[in-house]
Motif scaffolding. Sequence first.
Motif, PDB file in Angstrom:
ATOM      1  N   ARG A 245      15.643   4.580   4.255  1.00 30.19           N
ATOM      2  CA  ARG A 245      15.060   3.289   3.852  1.00 30.19           C
ATOM      3  C   ARG A 245      13.621   3.159   4.341  1.00 30.19           C
ATOM      4  NH1 ARG A 245      17.617  -1.482   7.666  1.00 30.19           N
ATOM      5  NH2 ARG A 245      17.743  -0.318   9.622  1.00 30.19           N
ATOM      6  N   HIS A 246      13.289   3.837   5.443  1.00 32.29           N
ATOM      7  CA  HIS A 246      11.917   3.790   5.934  1.00 32.29           C
ATOM      8  C   HIS A 246      10.978   4.518   4.972  1.00 32.29           C
ATOM      9  CE1 HIS A 246      13.393   2.020   9.590  1.00 32.29           C
ATOM     10  NE2 HIS A 246      14.144   3.078   9.872  1.00 32.29           N
ATOM     11  N   TYR A 247      11.462   5.627   4.399  1.00 28.99           N
ATOM     12  CA  TYR A 247      10.654   6.366   3.437  1.00 28.99           C
ATOM     13  C   TYR A 247      10.410   5.519   2.185  1.00 28.99           C
ATOM     14  CZ  TYR A 247      11.326  10.638   6.160  1.00 28.99           C
ATOM     15  OH  TYR A 247      11.309  11.582   7.163  1.00 28.99           O
ATOM     16  N   ILE A 248      11.453   4.854   1.700  1.00 30.67           N
ATOM     17  CA  ILE A 248      11.316   4.020   0.505  1.00 30.67           C
ATOM     18  C   ILE A 248      10.459   2.797   0.802  1.00 30.67           C
ATOM     19  CG2 ILE A 248      12.592   2.568  -1.123  1.00 30.67           C
ATOM     20  CD1 ILE A 248      14.835   4.582  -1.049  1.00 30.67           C
ATOM     21  N   ARG A 249      10.576   2.273   2.003  1.00 28.76           N
ATOM     22  CA  ARG A 249       9.792   1.097   2.385  1.00 28.76           C
ATOM     23  C   ARG A 249       8.293   1.428   2.410  1.00 28.76           C
ATOM     24  NH1 ARG A 249      11.670  -0.535   7.853  1.00 28.76           N
ATOM     25  NH2 ARG A 249      13.422  -1.486   6.722  1.00 28.76           N
ATOM     26  N   THR A 250       7.943   2.580   2.929  1.00 30.71           N
ATOM     27  CA  THR A 250       6.524   2.943   3.068  1.00 30.71           C
ATOM     28  C   THR A 250       5.946   3.587   1.820  1.00 30.71           C
ATOM     29  OG1 THR A 250       7.200   5.035   4.105  1.00 30.71           O
ATOM     30  CG2 THR A 250       6.675   3.188   5.572  1.00 30.71           C
ATOM     31  N   PRO A 252       6.920   2.890  -1.909  1.00 35.68           N
ATOM     32  CA  PRO A 252       7.769   2.199  -2.895  1.00 35.68           C
ATOM     33  C   PRO A 252       7.981   3.026  -4.155  1.00 35.68           C
ATOM     34  CG  PRO A 252       6.125   0.698  -1.986  1.00 35.68           C
ATOM     35  CD  PRO A 252       5.754   2.063  -1.509  1.00 35.68           C
ATOM     36  N   LEU A 253       9.180   2.900  -4.723  1.00 37.35           N
ATOM     37  CA  LEU A 253       9.508   3.607  -5.959  1.00 37.35           C
ATOM     38  C   LEU A 253       8.821   2.973  -7.165  1.00 37.35           C
ATOM     39  CD1 LEU A 253      13.348   4.239  -5.516  1.00 37.35           C
ATOM     40  CD2 LEU A 253      11.404   5.575  -4.672  1.00 37.35           C
ATOM     41  N   HIS A 254       8.495   1.671  -7.063  1.00 37.90           N
ATOM     42  CA  HIS A 254       7.894   0.959  -8.192  1.00 37.90           C
ATOM     43  C   HIS A 254       7.134  -0.242  -7.650  1.00 37.90           C
ATOM     44  CE1 HIS A 254       7.923  -1.484 -11.987  1.00 37.90           C
ATOM     45  NE2 HIS A 254       7.638  -0.289 -12.480  1.00 37.90           N
ATOM     46  N   SER A 255       6.167  -0.707  -8.429  1.00 37.56           N
ATOM     47  CA  SER A 255       5.330  -1.827  -7.978  1.00 37.56           C
ATOM     48  C   SER A 255       6.121  -3.120  -7.783  1.00 37.56           C
ATOM     49  CB  SER A 255       4.198  -2.069  -8.986  1.00 37.56           C
ATOM     50  OG  SER A 255       4.726  -2.376 -10.266  1.00 37.56           O
ATOM     51  N   THR A 256       7.303  -3.236  -8.433  1.00 39.37           N
ATOM     52  CA  THR A 256       8.117  -4.450  -8.311  1.00 39.37           C
ATOM     53  C   THR A 256       9.067  -4.408  -7.118  1.00 39.37           C
ATOM     54  OG1 THR A 256       9.803  -3.539  -9.802  1.00 39.37           O
ATOM     55  CG2 THR A 256       8.022  -4.843 -10.806  1.00 39.37           C
ATOM     56  N   GLN A 257       9.025  -3.350  -6.343  1.00 43.88           N
ATOM     57  CA  GLN A 257       9.983  -3.202  -5.240  1.00 43.88           C
ATOM     58  C   GLN A 257       9.874  -4.344  -4.232  1.00 43.88           C
ATOM     59  OE1 GLN A 257      10.724   0.714  -3.413  1.00 43.88           O
ATOM     60  NE2 GLN A 257      10.125  -0.180  -1.443  1.00 43.88           N
ATOM     61  N   LYS A 258      11.044  -4.906  -3.888  1.00 47.32           N
ATOM     62  CA  LYS A 258      11.137  -5.942  -2.851  1.00 47.32           C
ATOM     63  C   LYS A 258      12.304  -5.607  -1.940  1.00 47.32           C
ATOM     64  CE  LYS A 258       9.387  -9.697  -5.796  1.00 47.32           C
ATOM     65  NZ  LYS A 258       9.716 -11.014  -6.400  1.00 47.32           N
ATOM     66  N   GLU A 259      12.099  -5.720  -0.657  1.00 50.01           N
ATOM     67  CA  GLU A 259      13.178  -5.508   0.307  1.00 50.01           C
ATOM     68  C   GLU A 259      13.781  -6.868   0.610  1.00 50.01           C
ATOM     69  OE1 GLU A 259      13.922  -3.041   4.486  1.00 50.01           O
ATOM     70  OE2 GLU A 259      11.902  -3.368   3.701  1.00 50.01           O
ATOM     71  N   THR A 260      14.919  -7.154  -0.015  1.00 47.79           N
ATOM     72  CA  THR A 260      15.480  -8.510   0.021  1.00 47.79           C
ATOM     73  C   THR A 260      16.498  -8.724   1.127  1.00 47.79           C
ATOM     74  OG1 THR A 260      17.132  -7.853  -1.622  1.00 47.79           O
ATOM     75  CG2 THR A 260      15.093  -8.847  -2.446  1.00 47.79           C
ATOM     76  N   GLU A 261      17.109  -7.650   1.615  1.00 50.31           N
ATOM     77  CA  GLU A 261      18.093  -7.768   2.689  1.00 50.31           C
ATOM     78  C   GLU A 261      17.850  -6.664   3.707  1.00 50.31           C
ATOM     79  OE1 GLU A 261      22.137  -7.936   1.374  1.00 50.31           O
ATOM     80  OE2 GLU A 261      21.632  -9.083  -0.437  1.00 50.31           O
ATOM     81  N   ILE A 262      17.868  -7.042   4.985  1.00 50.52           N
ATOM     82  CA  ILE A 262      17.667  -6.069   6.056  1.00 50.52           C
ATOM     83  C   ILE A 262      18.738  -6.276   7.117  1.00 50.52           C
ATOM     84  CG2 ILE A 262      16.089  -5.168   7.810  1.00 50.52           C
ATOM     85  CD1 ILE A 262      13.776  -6.309   6.209  1.00 50.52           C
ATOM     86  N   SER A 263      19.497  -5.230   7.377  1.00 48.74           N
ATOM     87  CA  SER A 263      20.489  -5.283   8.452  1.00 48.74           C
ATOM     88  C   SER A 263      20.163  -4.193   9.466  1.00 48.74           C
ATOM     89  CB  SER A 263      21.898  -5.083   7.886  1.00 48.74           C
ATOM     90  OG  SER A 263      22.040  -3.782   7.358  1.00 48.74           O
TER      91      SER A 263
END
Length: 320
Positions: A245-250, A252-263
């Motif tokens: 998830r850190h790789y995807i966070r830094t 992003p796969l697409h300009s619309t990416q939003k991280e909506t839930e974090i546990s």
Amino acid sequence: MRNNLNTRTSSKGNAAMLFNRYVWLVDTIYRAGRITFEEINERWRRSSLNETGEEFPLKTFHNHKNAIQQMFDINIECNRKGGYIYYIEHAEDMEQGGVRTWLLNTFAVNRLINESHHLKRRILFEEIPSGQRFLTQIIEAMRDGRTIEMTYQSFWNDTSHTFEVAPYCVKVFRQRWYVVACGTNDDRLRIYALDRIRDLRMSEHLFVLPDDFDPQAYFADSFGVVVDGNCKPEQIRVRVAGIQRHYIRTLPLHSTQKETEISEDSSVFEYRLRPTFDFLQELLTHAANTDGQIEVLEPQWLRAQMKHVGYNLYTHNSND
């Protein structure tokens, strides 16, 4: 025949040289902030692009300035009251990504490498197949509003075909350059990979880019370069666990990416795009990197498809 080949080779070389000089000029003014023509000329005399140490004629400077405005939509302005000081209009836009930032960053790195010969073997790049061979010609055609005659062979055909298209825009994705072009016979937009072009020449026919064509909007709902009108944009939710998830966070796969839930151990990312096969491939790649710690939550059909592909991979490996 040999003379024609030499002429085409020379033309490609001149186009590449001009392209490099345009980017050098933008990079020089941008990094200086405000600079006089005399200072530009002095830096040109010391540039690695200037093998003969020649002067930068004022007329050539203005010709380059006009070409840069047409090609890159970058305006080089002059403050006459301050003693003819040149600067980039809206320079803050250069920090917002896109082709301008890419060009400047690429050129800055190349220039640094050329001026530090002992580092060349210690800096490694990904190769882009056939990128430079046709890219400058296509950009020239876009600038001049001319169609191109292209001999092209796709992966789906055993033979190549020659046809005429109007180049609208170019895009790089996953080590490949692509051109979005409109067919002169059927007015249909198609996307062509530059590494599948066998031959290309600029024609004498002119075209006008439609006012309603926006390259950013054309690809806005796509993951990469697949623009499928039959595949409508959907809301996609993906749960990613572990370090992936850190790789995807830094990145992003697409300009619309939003991280909506974090546990503590996972995150949910949301997207609004066309779930075409290339996006599915991307999800599968991340799933392989995470030991299956990636889960499509929505839409249900995509979740089922991911499960089906995963099952097939598992049973195939089990049979082996």
